[in-house]
Design a protein around this motif. Structure first.
Motif, PDB file in Angstrom:
ATOM      1  N   ILE A 299       1.107  24.766  33.053  1.00 25.80           N
ATOM      2  CA  ILE A 299       1.907  23.420  33.538  1.00 25.80           C
ATOM      3  C   ILE A 299       3.064  23.600  33.567  1.00 25.80           C
ATOM      4  O   ILE A 299       4.115  23.541  34.411  1.00 25.80           O
ATOM      5  CB  ILE A 299       1.458  22.219  32.956  1.00 25.80           C
ATOM      6  N   ALA A 300       3.857  24.137  32.059  1.00 25.84           N
ATOM      7  CA  ALA A 300       5.116  24.290  32.153  1.00 25.84           C
ATOM      8  C   ALA A 300       5.953  25.327  32.950  1.00 25.84           C
ATOM      9  O   ALA A 300       6.894  25.253  33.592  1.00 25.84           O
ATOM     10  CB  ALA A 300       5.420  24.637  30.723  1.00 25.84           C
ATOM     11  N   ILE A 301       5.072  26.439  33.161  1.00 25.88           N
ATOM     12  CA  ILE A 301       5.528  27.409  34.366  1.00 25.88           C
ATOM     13  C   ILE A 301       5.653  27.025  35.922  1.00 25.88           C
ATOM     14  O   ILE A 301       6.658  27.331  36.430  1.00 25.88           O
ATOM     15  CB  ILE A 301       4.480  28.847  34.210  1.00 25.88           C
ATOM     16  N   VAL A 302       4.568  26.205  36.265  1.00 29.01           N
ATOM     17  CA  VAL A 302       4.484  25.811  37.609  1.00 29.01           C
ATOM     18  C   VAL A 302       5.614  24.599  37.698  1.00 29.01           C
ATOM     19  O   VAL A 302       6.435  24.592  38.773  1.00 29.01           O
ATOM     20  CB  VAL A 302       3.236  24.946  37.793  1.00 29.01           C
ATOM     21  N   TYR A 303       5.986  23.922  36.712  1.00 31.20           N
ATOM     22  CA  TYR A 303       6.920  23.065  36.867  1.00 31.20           C
ATOM     23  C   TYR A 303       8.432  23.420  36.654  1.00 31.20           C
ATOM     24  O   TYR A 303       9.141  23.216  37.612  1.00 31.20           O
ATOM     25  CB  TYR A 303       6.923  22.153  35.435  1.00 31.20           C
ATOM     26  N   VAL A 304       8.470  24.776  36.001  1.00 34.92           N
ATOM     27  CA  VAL A 304       9.847  25.353  36.157  1.00 34.92           C
ATOM     28  C   VAL A 304      10.083  26.165  37.420  1.00 34.92           C
ATOM     29  O   VAL A 304      10.988  25.977  37.904  1.00 34.92           O
ATOM     30  CB  VAL A 304       9.783  26.666  35.010  1.00 34.92           C
ATOM     31  N   LEU A 305       9.015  26.339  37.876  1.00 34.25           N
ATOM     32  CA  LEU A 305       8.901  27.229  39.210  1.00 34.25           C
ATOM     33  C   LEU A 305       9.311  26.170  40.363  1.00 34.25           C
ATOM     34  O   LEU A 305      10.243  26.584  41.389  1.00 34.25           O
ATOM     35  CB  LEU A 305       7.968  28.035  39.595  1.00 34.25           C
ATOM     36  N   THR A 306       8.880  24.887  40.288  1.00 40.32           N
ATOM     37  CA  THR A 306       9.087  24.084  41.330  1.00 40.32           C
ATOM     38  C   THR A 306      10.385  23.317  40.986  1.00 40.32           C
ATOM     39  O   THR A 306      11.176  23.306  42.160  1.00 40.32           O
ATOM     40  CB  THR A 306       8.162  22.880  41.173  1.00 40.32           C
ATOM     41  N   ILE A 307      10.783  23.261  39.998  1.00 41.79           N
ATOM     42  CA  ILE A 307      12.226  22.670  39.908  1.00 41.79           C
ATOM     43  C   ILE A 307      13.079  23.504  40.252  1.00 41.79           C
ATOM     44  O   ILE A 307      14.281  23.100  40.829  1.00 41.79           O
ATOM     45  CB  ILE A 307      12.390  22.160  38.494  1.00 41.79           C
ATOM     46  N   SER A 308      13.201  24.867  40.118  1.00 44.07           N
ATOM     47  CA  SER A 308      13.852  26.003  40.318  1.00 44.07           C
ATOM     48  C   SER A 308      13.942  26.026  41.982  1.00 44.07           C
ATOM     49  O   SER A 308      15.171  26.348  42.621  1.00 44.07           O
ATOM     50  CB  SER A 308      13.399  27.374  39.809  1.00 44.07           C
ATOM     51  N   TRP A 309      12.736  25.935  42.386  1.00 46.14           N
ATOM     52  CA  TRP A 309      12.779  25.881  44.028  1.00 46.14           C
ATOM     53  C   TRP A 309      13.685  24.626  44.570  1.00 46.14           C
ATOM     54  O   TRP A 309      14.318  24.777  45.605  1.00 46.14           O
ATOM     55  CB  TRP A 309      11.403  25.718  44.438  1.00 46.14           C
ATOM     56  N   LEU A 310      13.702  23.494  44.062  1.00 46.17           N
ATOM     57  CA  LEU A 310      14.303  22.344  44.357  1.00 46.17           C
ATOM     58  C   LEU A 310      16.180  22.687  44.123  1.00 46.17           C
ATOM     59  O   LEU A 310      16.829  22.291  44.699  1.00 46.17           O
ATOM     60  CB  LEU A 310      13.919  20.959  43.638  1.00 46.17           C
ATOM     61  N   ILE A 311      16.133  23.187  42.826  1.00 46.12           N
ATOM     62  CA  ILE A 311      17.670  23.550  42.757  1.00 46.12           C
ATOM     63  C   ILE A 311      18.372  24.628  43.679  1.00 46.12           C
ATOM     64  O   ILE A 311      19.357  24.358  44.222  1.00 46.12           O
ATOM     65  CB  ILE A 311      17.489  24.642  41.258  1.00 46.12           C
ATOM     66  N   TYR A 312      17.332  25.601  44.055  1.00 48.28           N
ATOM     67  CA  TYR A 312      17.775  26.398  45.290  1.00 48.28           C
ATOM     68  C   TYR A 312      18.000  25.564  46.484  1.00 48.28           C
ATOM     69  O   TYR A 312      18.809  25.689  47.238  1.00 48.28           O
ATOM     70  CB  TYR A 312      16.738  27.405  45.614  1.00 48.28           C
ATOM     71  N   GLY A 313      17.037  24.505  46.874  1.00 48.53           N
ATOM     72  CA  GLY A 313      17.218  23.817  47.998  1.00 48.53           C
ATOM     73  C   GLY A 313      18.569  23.028  48.030  1.00 48.53           C
ATOM     74  O   GLY A 313      19.024  22.612  49.045  1.00 48.53           O
TER      75      GLY A 313
ATOM     76  N   ILE B   1      17.785  15.749  47.601  1.00 47.34           N
ATOM     77  CA  ILE B   1      18.512  16.741  48.361  1.00 47.34           C
ATOM     78  C   ILE B   1      17.736  18.096  48.362  1.00 47.34           C
ATOM     79  O   ILE B   1      18.093  18.926  49.415  1.00 47.34           O
ATOM     80  CB  ILE B   1      19.892  16.962  47.752  1.00 47.34           C
ATOM     81  N   GLY B   2      17.314  18.497  47.154  1.00 52.65           N
ATOM     82  CA  GLY B   2      16.725  19.805  47.019  1.00 52.65           C
ATOM     83  C   GLY B   2      15.527  20.171  47.963  1.00 52.65           C
ATOM     84  O   GLY B   2      15.098  21.029  48.711  1.00 52.65           O
ATOM     85  N   SER B   3      14.711  18.757  48.130  1.00 50.92           N
ATOM     86  CA  SER B   3      13.563  18.858  48.933  1.00 50.92           C
ATOM     87  C   SER B   3      14.005  18.941  50.503  1.00 50.92           C
ATOM     88  O   SER B   3      13.273  19.632  51.265  1.00 50.92           O
ATOM     89  CB  SER B   3      12.735  17.526  48.784  1.00 50.92           C
ATOM     90  N   PHE B   4      15.187  18.352  50.940  1.00 51.46           N
ATOM     91  CA  PHE B   4      15.692  18.368  52.275  1.00 51.46           C
ATOM     92  C   PHE B   4      16.198  19.949  52.577  1.00 51.46           C
ATOM     93  O   PHE B   4      15.784  20.386  53.568  1.00 51.46           O
ATOM     94  CB  PHE B   4      16.960  17.678  52.572  1.00 51.46           C
ATOM     95  N   GLY B   5      16.581  20.687  51.399  1.00 52.23           N
ATOM     96  CA  GLY B   5      17.280  22.059  51.582  1.00 52.23           C
ATOM     97  C   GLY B   5      15.926  23.007  51.780  1.00 52.23           C
ATOM     98  O   GLY B   5      16.157  24.055  52.187  1.00 52.23           O
ATOM     99  N   ILE B   6      14.749  22.728  51.286  1.00 44.31           N
ATOM    100  CA  ILE B   6      13.656  23.482  51.362  1.00 44.31           C
ATOM    101  C   ILE B   6      12.623  23.143  52.590  1.00 44.31           C
ATOM    102  O   ILE B   6      11.567  23.577  52.436  1.00 44.31           O
ATOM    103  CB  ILE B   6      13.016  23.641  50.017  1.00 44.31           C
ATOM    104  N   LYS B   7      13.111  22.281  53.206  1.00 44.95           N
ATOM    105  CA  LYS B   7      12.374  21.728  54.334  1.00 44.95           C
ATOM    106  C   LYS B   7      11.042  20.864  53.990  1.00 44.95           C
ATOM    107  O   LYS B   7      10.155  20.882  54.745  1.00 44.95           O
ATOM    108  CB  LYS B   7      12.063  22.866  55.409  1.00 44.95           C
ATOM    109  N   LYS B   8      11.246  20.254  52.888  1.00 41.49           N
ATOM    110  CA  LYS B   8      10.153  19.444  52.328  1.00 41.49           C
ATOM    111  C   LYS B   8      10.450  18.023  52.053  1.00 41.49           C
ATOM    112  O   LYS B   8      10.048  17.273  51.011  1.00 41.49           O
ATOM    113  CB  LYS B   8       9.515  20.083  51.289  1.00 41.49           C
ATOM    114  N   GLY B   9      11.446  17.663  52.734  1.00 44.30           N
ATOM    115  CA  GLY B   9      12.086  16.260  52.422  1.00 44.30           C
ATOM    116  C   GLY B   9      10.833  15.065  52.549  1.00 44.30           C
ATOM    117  O   GLY B   9      10.018  15.055  53.192  1.00 44.30           O
TER     118      GLY B   9
END
Length: 400
Positions: free
Chosen positions: A43-57, A214-222
């Motif tokens: 769970i922690a790994i999936v969470y870190v990857l997801t939040i990192s994706w939002l940070i990138y977005g 903002i991050g979700s808009f950046g990865i086209k997942k708003g």
């Protein structure tokens, strides 16, 4: 791990277990313990990857600070309100300071059965006053729909009575509209905080939500926006058939409309990442009100059209509940004492990156009580998520 097994070595023989039973018990205990640790780690790994994706977005949405001349767009600012006699004059005063031609915007105040009458002084801009026409379970959606009947401008903006707007709010929106072919624009919101822990807890929570938005808009997942700073054309609202399909849900005048737009016309929706359009609102002043507010927000998650939004909401809940669960297992000696510490530090680390990034955009003030807020948040959010499954909440003097 072995130290916990050794503790049982003195207990089991006294209960009459033979050596084979003891070995089986040890193996079963160790297996269950290992599975639990692997589950929490996963769970922690999936969470870190997801939040990192939002940070990138977040980094993919460019800042828009251009302020040009020759404004062209006409706006109707819709303000639904109920018992806001104290806050409305402050909002109207901020409208009077807008760096925008007064003949290019109007304000439509929609009174949702206020218990006290509100009177305003004459202004240089046009104000219209309406009584809300209730036809659904959502007072705010009804108020916006009521106002739409008299809107004559191309663009509509919704905001709340307890907000104030920056002087270049409309000008920045106009510039963005002139440069982009869009029909719906989401914007940022920030709290006006004092020095209390309660206020800064809300600000950090809002910063995380704004960062995810903002991050979700950046990865086209708003999937999320805030109705205190939300703009769209009247024709687009009508094209989407307004709030049809979610009028039974008390809140969500912003989120459901946004998700409907993104599912049908994603190219027409944009996020305006501009310091010139950040709307300031008031935090609540007691924990009970905050709890009910967050319950109201959380209660609409299961009705999201956005699959990404649903999955993210579930992941955040599981991550927060996981910390609480990990702590309980540690107290009962099932997990090593360092387990909740490591789990918390993983969550705290990635959350801090997103919150700091967002806070830098929203305000020049430094974050306060970050560690303490992060420690308290898993318990608070878990309680909110569980309560909204079966509990009622209060909003504007009504119970839903």
């Amino acid at each position: 791990m072995d130290s916990y097994l050794y503790q049982y070595a003195y207990v089991v023989p006294e209960c009459g277990f033979t050596c084979p039973h003891w070995k089986l018990l040890c193996v079963e205990f160790q297996t269950q313990n290992g599975i639990m640790i692997l589950f929490l780690l996963g769970i922690a790994i999936v969470y870190v990857l997801t939040i990192s994706w939002l940070i990138y977005g977040f980094t993919k949405i460019n800042h828009f600070e251009y302020i040009g001349s020759s404004p062209k767009t006409s706006f109707s600012i819709i303000v639904p309100f109920r018992n806001e006699a104290e806050n409305l004059p402050v909002l109207l005063e901020s409208f009077s300071k807008l760096n925008y031609p007064m003949d290019l915007f109007e304000v439509i105040l929609v009174d949702d059965e206020s218990e006290e009458e509100f009177r305003w002084q004459n202004t240089d801009y046009r104000i219209q006053f309406l009584k809300n026409i209730r036809v659904s379970n959502s007072p705010k959606k009804d108020a916006i729909t009521t106002a739409m009947e008299i809107v004559k401008t191309d663009w509509v903006i919704t905001t709340d009575a307890d907000c104030t707007v920056p002087k270049n709010w409309l000008l920045a929106l106009d510039n963005f509209i002139q440069l982009h072919h869009v029909s719906m624009i989401a914007g940022a919101v920030i709290y006006d905080c004092n020095n209390s822990f309660l206020h800064h807890f809300q600000q950090l929570d809002l910063a995380s939500l704004q960062g995810a938005t903002i991050g979700s808009f950046g990865i086209k997942k708003g999937f999320m926006c805030n109705g205190a700073n939300f703009a769209y054309t009247k024709s687009f609202f009508q094209k989407l058939k307004g709030f049809e399909g979610n009028s039974t849900i008390a809140s969500g005048d912003d989120v459901f409309l946004l998700q409907k737009a993104l599912s049908q016309y994603p190219e027409k929706v944009a996020y305006l990442k501009s310091k010139n359009t950040i709307v300031t609102t008031k935090p609540v002043n007691d924990w009970k009100s905050l709890f009910y507010q967050r319950v109201r927000w959380a209660s609409k998650t299961t009705s999201y059209q956005s699959t990404f939004g649903k999955r993210l909401g579930l992941l955040v809940f599981v991550m927060n509940f996981g910390f609480f669960y990990c702590l309980v297992l540690t107290v009962f000696g099932i997990l090593p004492y360092f387990s909740p510490v490591i789990y918390f530090l993983i969550k705290f680390g990635i959350d801090t990156v997103l919150i700091q990034q967002t806070n830098k955009f929203l305000t020049e003030h430094k974050m306060r009580h970050l560690f303490l807020s992060s420690l308290w948040y898993p318990f608070f959010s878990t309680a909110v998520a569980l309560y909204c499954l079966f509990g009622k909440y209060e909003w504007k003097g009504r119970r839903f």
